[in-house]
Scaffold this active site. Structure first.
Site, mmCIF file in Angstrom:
data_model
loop_
_atom_site.group_PDB
_atom_site.id
_atom_site.type_symbol
_atom_site.label_atom_id
_atom_site.label_comp_id
_atom_site.label_asym_id
_atom_site.label_seq_id
_atom_site.Cartn_x
_atom_site.Cartn_y
_atom_site.Cartn_z
ATOM 1 C CB ILE A 248 -0.954 -0.058 1.209
ATOM 2 C CG1 ILE A 248 -1.976 -1.185 0.989
ATOM 3 C CG2 ILE A 248 -1.643 1.274 1.451
ATOM 4 C CD1 ILE A 248 -2.629 -1.697 2.251
ATOM 5 C CG ASP A 249 4.410 3.320 2.608
ATOM 6 O OD1 ASP A 249 3.794 4.383 2.435
ATOM 7 O OD2 ASP A 249 5.381 3.224 3.374
ATOM 8 C CG ASP A 250 6.702 0.483 -2.648
ATOM 9 O OD1 ASP A 250 7.567 0.984 -3.366
ATOM 10 O OD2 ASP A 250 6.970 -0.134 -1.604
ATOM 11 C CG HIS B 245 3.418 7.807 2.930
ATOM 12 N ND1 HIS B 245 4.357 6.837 3.203
ATOM 13 C CD2 HIS B 245 3.966 8.981 3.345
ATOM 14 C CE1 HIS B 245 5.425 7.397 3.751
ATOM 15 N NE2 HIS B 245 5.205 8.694 3.860
#
Length: 661
Positions: A404-406, A480
């Site tokens: 999810i972060d990427d 993010h």
């Protein structure tokens, strides 16, 4: 793989940098001087980064962790019978170079000696031929004995030793392969574990069932407090406690090991083997990270796959690609490689530093990232079967585990690029946003790889003492995603507002946010404040003001910010440590988004970055500012020292990106 001095690999011809946004102007001589220094630092850092882009469009810096990667690589080769002298010598050279003056090895630069790491490094050096009475070895062994010997080490260390008869399998926690049959609604099913733990535990159930022992090339009596009684009995925790309950459950599992139905056990082992093979990536690795790959190779070998079988051949080849050969002849093993993460962060940094959106380097990076989008289901779809794929992974090859972060950061990066194929770029962004929205947990926040991966049971297992084994939502990832949604014009949608509400509720009393994937409160705060302001919170909001006050209170005398990894364990370290370029940048990104550009704190922080930059446009940063498992596994991303300072400097000179979004 050949590393450059900064740890990046490959290099395309640099494109000339060109800023298109007019710098902000200041009236005071001090501010004008800071602005000039920042502008000069941007130019040098931009040129350095552009020169290190791969011809295909990606960036990747070295990923530095600790010597257990190198020690376990040698132990694997010893177990498989493929350890060669050249590899052994190069690995031993690296391991020796990481030993501290007290004879120990740490898990992060400047950190304290760590027992399991020291034991594994010691055993690897014994394999390399270092004698136990050599001064550096004797000092390490004495330190190990003083702290309880092998018996006090973590389970994973004792598993490696059990492979050679240095530890008894009966004295290890049980991990039955029948776990593979647990349905997803049942506690302790494999999908209750975080993806990194799941990929490791499944092959280890096979190893635990097979209990192999290879002939030990030497004894390790010097690492026991008493070699006649290497595993002295310990009292069980009270039966009414969680620890006590799971200790007794483990005793039951040991009993089951002796009476397990052979047909059921065989079926479970074979199912676990199929599960492993189905998840092997195209490059031969598993999950793009070293630990699952190592244990998967061992497990499949125990199931009868010989080393020339295509599955194992590809697996071993993938492990070789984790090796970084250094100029001094040493060999370091990366736990992982981070090209997608590094590329999206580099793209953001260069764009925010003033590079035009149609610059060839940014277009090339965007094209590569779009090509990396994952369009097939993975393990995440066990919990979200109806969700359409569309995420990005961290690594070159990890289609089963996008994160999810990427995905959030890739979308933020793509949105900064003026790509010639606008329709293709928009489709990629749309799919990424939709996938991230579908991965929101029930509490309104986001974890890294899975939805609602919050079971309290996996961390209680006696087997799971190697770090975090679940994937609950975190403030930095949620920040993010919220920032990405805000930039996409979704600030007022219910999903975004739930994320904002969760972040506000997670703020610590001191005004900071905990950093799960970076060190630590500086990272968490640096991730959340820009998200909240992007989502529409005014800079006068009490949460923003508390965060600003905390950041200003922990600024170092030299103008920078730094936070030691010990902040994960000790209150006194929160926000405190030697100033680093990456952590200074995180603090500045938060302060700039909070409207603090013309304050003394920001001016001093920008001056720190400008003054500590080297002539070639880089920053020196031996300190670890990345996190794998809080406290237990730490990371030095070699590109962090480049991309985050450039981002902060760019936002200081050119203003906040998307401020009108």
């Amino acid at each position: 793989m050949t590393a450059t001095t900064d740890g990046s690999t490959g290099a395309a011809a640099p494109e000339a940098s060109s800023a298109t946004t007019a710098p902000l102007t200041d009236t005071t001589p001090e501010a004008a001087g800071t602005l000039h220094a920042a502008t000069r630092a941007i130019q040098r850092a931009t040129d350095f980064l552009l020169a290190r882009q791969d011809a295909q469009g990606w960036w990747k810096g070295d990923l530095d962790t600790n010597v257990t990667m190198d020690a376990e690589d040698l132990l694997l080769r010893q177990f498989l019978g493929i350890r060669d002298q050249a590899t052994t010598d190069a690995s031993a050279l690296f391991i020796r170079g990481e030993q501290r003056d007290d004879g120990t090895w740490a898990t992060f630069y400047g950190g304290p000696g760590e027992l399991s790491t020291t034991i594994e490094a010691y055993v690897a050096l014994r394999l390399a031929g270092d004698a136990p009475d050599d001064p550096h070895m004797a000092k390490a062994a004495a330190w190990v004995r003083e702290r309880g010997g092998i018996a006090a080490s973590r389970v994973f260390t004792r598993i490696w030793l059990a492979l050679f008869g240095w530890w008894k399998w009966d004295d290890l926690p049980e991990l039955p392969p029948e776990l593979i049959f647990f349905p997803k609604w049942m506690p302790l099913n494999i999908y209750d574990f975080g993806c990194w733990a799941r990929q490791t535990i499944v092959p280890l159930t096979i190893v635990s069932a097979k209990r192999p022992v290879r002939p030990a090339p030497f004894a390790l009596d010097e690492l026991h407090t008493d070699s006649r009684d290497p595993n002295p009995a310990k009292p069980l925790a009270p039966v009414v406690s969680w620890d006590g309950a799971f200790q007794r459950l483990d005793k039951l599992m040991h009993g089951y090991q002796k009476v397990a139905l052979k047909r059921l056990r065989k079926a479970a082992v074979n199912s676990a083997g199929r599960w492993i093979i189905e998840r092997q990536e195209n490059d031969g690795c598993w999950g793009g990270i070293q630990p699952p790959a190592v244990y998967s190779v061992i497990a499949l070998h125990l199931l009868g796959y010989d080393l020339d079988h295509p599955v194992l051949k590809a697996g071993l080849a993938s492990l070789d690609r984790f090796a970084v050969w250094r100029e001094d002849g040493s060999r370091m093993i990366e736990a992982c490689q981070s090209p997608v993460w590094d590329t999206c962060l580099a793209t953001i940094a260069l764009a925010d530093a003033g590079l035009p959106g149609d610059h060839p380097a940014l277009v090339k990076a965007a094209t590569w990232m779009i090509d990396e989008q994952i369009e097939r289901p993975g393990d995440w779809s066990v919990r979200k079967p109806a969700l359409e794929p569309g995420g990005w992974a961290f690594e070159f090859h990890n289609d089963n585990y996008p994160d999810i972060d990427d995905t959030a950061e890739v979308v933020l990066a793509l949105r900064r690029v003026d790509h010639p194929d606008k329709a293709r770029l928009e489709r990629a962004i749309e799919r990424g946003v939709r996938w991230n929205l579908g991965m929101q947990s029930k509490n309104g926040a986001w974890g890294a790889f899975d939805v609602d991966n919050t079971s309290p049971f996996p961390n209680r297992l006696p087997f799971c003492d190697f770090g975090e084994v679940i994937d609950p939502p975190s403030a930095d990832v949620t920040g993010h995603v919220v920032e990405m949604l805000a930039i996409e014009g979704r600030s007022h949608e219910p999903s975004t507002r739930r994320g904002v509400d969760w972040l506000l509720a997670e703020q610590e009393d001191n005004g900071a946010w905990f950093g799960r994937w970076g060190v630590n409160y500086v990272y968490g705060t640096g991730s959340v404040v820009p998200a909240l302001t992007a989502a529409g919170l005014p800079v006068t909001h009490p949460a923003i003001r508390r965060a600003v006050d905390w950041l200003e209170s922990v600024q170092n005398e030299d103008g920078g910010w730094g936070e030691d990894l010990r902040s994960y364990r000790y209150e006194d370290w929160k926000g405190h440590g030697v100033s680093t370029a990456s952590q200074t940048a995180w603090a500045l990104m938060a302060l700039l988004s909070a409207g603090e550009r013309d304050t003394k704190a920001v001016e001093r922080g920008i001056a720190f970055l400008a003054e500590t930059q080297t002539e070639d446009g880089t920053w020196d940063e031996p300190y670890f500012t990345g996190t794998g498992f809080p406290w237990d596994f730490s990371i030095n991303y070699h590109l962090y020292r480049q991309v985050f300072p450039l981002t902060a400097l760019g936002r200081y000179v050119h203003g906040e990106p998307f401020k009108d979004a």
